[in-house]
Design a protein around this motif. Structure first.
Motif, PDB file in Angstrom:
ATOM      1  N   SER A 124      -7.400  -3.893  -1.748  1.00 21.85           N
ATOM      2  CA  SER A 124      -6.221  -4.721  -1.537  1.00 21.85           C
ATOM      3  C   SER A 124      -6.585  -6.082  -0.972  1.00 21.85           C
TER       4      SER A 124
ATOM      5  N   VAL B  68      -2.382  -4.703  -4.356  1.00 24.88           N
ATOM      6  CA  VAL B  68      -3.119  -3.456  -4.149  1.00 24.88           C
ATOM      7  C   VAL B  68      -3.499  -2.906  -5.512  1.00 24.88           C
TER       8      VAL B  68
ATOM      9  N   GLN C 271       2.400   1.782  -3.389  1.00 27.58           N
ATOM     10  CA  GLN C 271       1.466   2.313  -4.377  1.00 27.58           C
ATOM     11  C   GLN C 271       1.219   3.805  -4.156  1.00 27.58           C
TER      12      GLN C 271
ATOM     13  N   LYS D 226       0.825  -1.209   0.000  1.00 30.15           N
ATOM     14  CA  LYS D 226       0.000   0.000   0.000  1.00 30.15           C
ATOM     15  C   LYS D 226       0.859   1.259   0.000  1.00 30.15           C
TER      16      LYS D 226
END
Length: 412
Positions: free
Chosen positions: A113, A107, A87, A84
């Motif tokens: 996710s 994700v 990203q 996460k």
């Protein structure tokens, strides 16, 4: 340069960060920091290993803030948290992070996710190429999704399962080379892995790698798909009104005036329903559909409009059930039905009807041997039972009076 040209053409770009940036720059001599950051910026899909993701995230944060985050802080993140964060910092549409025997974390768009455990295999022979196989599975899942990156949790699960399965199958052979049975093995691993997931993650698409075959695990997957489709089909107001009408008609019937009927496997479900209703405060008698015309019509009173007969038929057109319902209606009884075909002749005879439709992935064996249809029918009868118990305020103390025997009686 390749990623730049691909972007100009509107192509999907994928970057495999298999080794740590420091190894890329030094031992491997694969470029420099500036080139790596530019590649990351151009990638729609990032597929890093966990250790590479930690180093890459540290590098990205340092390039933006001038300060390197503590290595212990990044190491303490779960694989999903790490994916996460990566990203968020890179802006990639999809991050699929591999963590070896711990599985993967994926994700996607909108921050959706999933973390999916690694496939269980009897023995890992050779891990050569496992990361590349995982990447191939990731791309294959995108292709199976009509070339679109996953947008829903279900699509993310499908991608993670296929990628994990490809990597695991690779570990079962020497040298990471595919064999004639590799494709079938990947599908088998997908199915068995899906079965081990929490129920809310088992949905998935109806492609061949999600549900297929006729074996033990495949059968259970079909049952799960059947129940998920059933739950979804009863989420609308029209369906909820049908449930209310069905239950209300049973509640309005005088004691001793409720019957359940069916034939074949539907008859077995009807018999069980009658037993469960009787023990939970709604006395119900089972009558085999073929027996009504052979004297059992006498169980109802001619002209008695209070009797209710619950008729079960998967096809909704079983001759014996239809004939029985016609005779019962002539005597003043009401019919409420459970059937696998909306708009069936049985539904036309009923004052209230609950229907279900099997999803395409829940094809029954041998051209229609009752399996998933029984699951759907049992689920609907259980739901009706729960509704009646709730509305009638039937208590555990009352249930104990009806059910004093057996292990359950002792517990009550």
């Amino acid at each position: 340069a390749l990623l730049t040209e691909a972007k100009k053409c509107g192509s999907l770009t994928v970057l495999d960060v298999d080794v740590s940036p420091s190894v890329c720059f030094n031992e491997a001599l694969l470029g420099n920091e500036e080139e790596l950051l530019r590649c990351v910026e151009l990638a729609d899909v990032l597929k890093p290993t966990r250790h590479a993701a930690q180093d890459l995230l540290a590098l990205l944060l340092k390039s933006r803030t001038g300060v390197s985050p503590p290595s212990k802080e990044l190491a303490s993140l779960s694989s999903l948290e790490l994916a996460k964060r990566l990203q968020e910092v890179t802006g990639a549409t999809l991050v699929a992070l591999t963590a070896g025997s711990d599985g993967c974390a994926v994700v996607g768009a909108g921050g959706k996710s999933v973390a999916v455990p690694a496939c269980s295999i009897p023995q890992a022979v050779d891990a050569t190429g496992a990361g590349d196989a995982f990447l191939g599975g990731t791309i294959a899942a995108i292709v199976k999704n009509s070339g679109q990156l996953p947008k829903t949790e279900s699509e993310l699960v499908d991608l993670a399962l296929l990628a994990n399965a490809a990597g695991a199958a690779c570990c079962e052979v020497l040298g990471g080379l595919p064999t004639p049975s590799s494709s079938a093995r990947v599908e088998e691993l997908v199915q068995t892995s899906r079965a081990s997931l929490p129920l809310h993650l088992r949905g998935g698409a109806s492609q061949s790698f999600a549900v297929g075959g006729e074996g033990f695990a495949a059968s259970m997957q079909k049952d799960v798909a059947t129940l998920q489709a059933l739950v979804a089909s009863y989420s609308g107001k029209e369906q909820q009104a049908a449930v209310e009408a069905f239950v209300q008609r049973l509640r309005q019937s005088p004691p001793g005036r409720v019957f359940a009927t069916g034939i074949g496997k539907s008859g077995v479900v009807a018999r069980r329903l009658a037993a469960s209703l009787t023990s939970t405060g709604t006395p119900c008698q089972f009558v085999h559909a073929s027996e009504w015309a052979h004297g059992d019509l006498g169980a109802t009173v001619d002209g008695d409009v209070g009797s209710v007969v619950v008729a079960l038929s998967h096809s909704g057109s079983t001759a014996e059930v239809l004939r029985a319902c016609q005779l019962l209606r002539e005597r003043g009884s009401d019919i409420v039905a459970i059937t696998g075909k909306a708009g069936s002749p049985l539904e036309a005879l009923a004052t209230a009807c609950l229907s279900y439709q099997l999803p395409s992935e829940a094809e029954e064996p041998l051209g229609g041997a009752p399996t998933c249809s029984i699951v759907a029918m049992e689920a609907l009868t259980n739901a009706v039972l729960h509704e009646l118990i709730t509305h009638s305020h039937f208590t555990q103390a009352q249930f104990k009076v009806n059910h004093p025997g057996g292990a359950l009686g002792e517990v009550l």
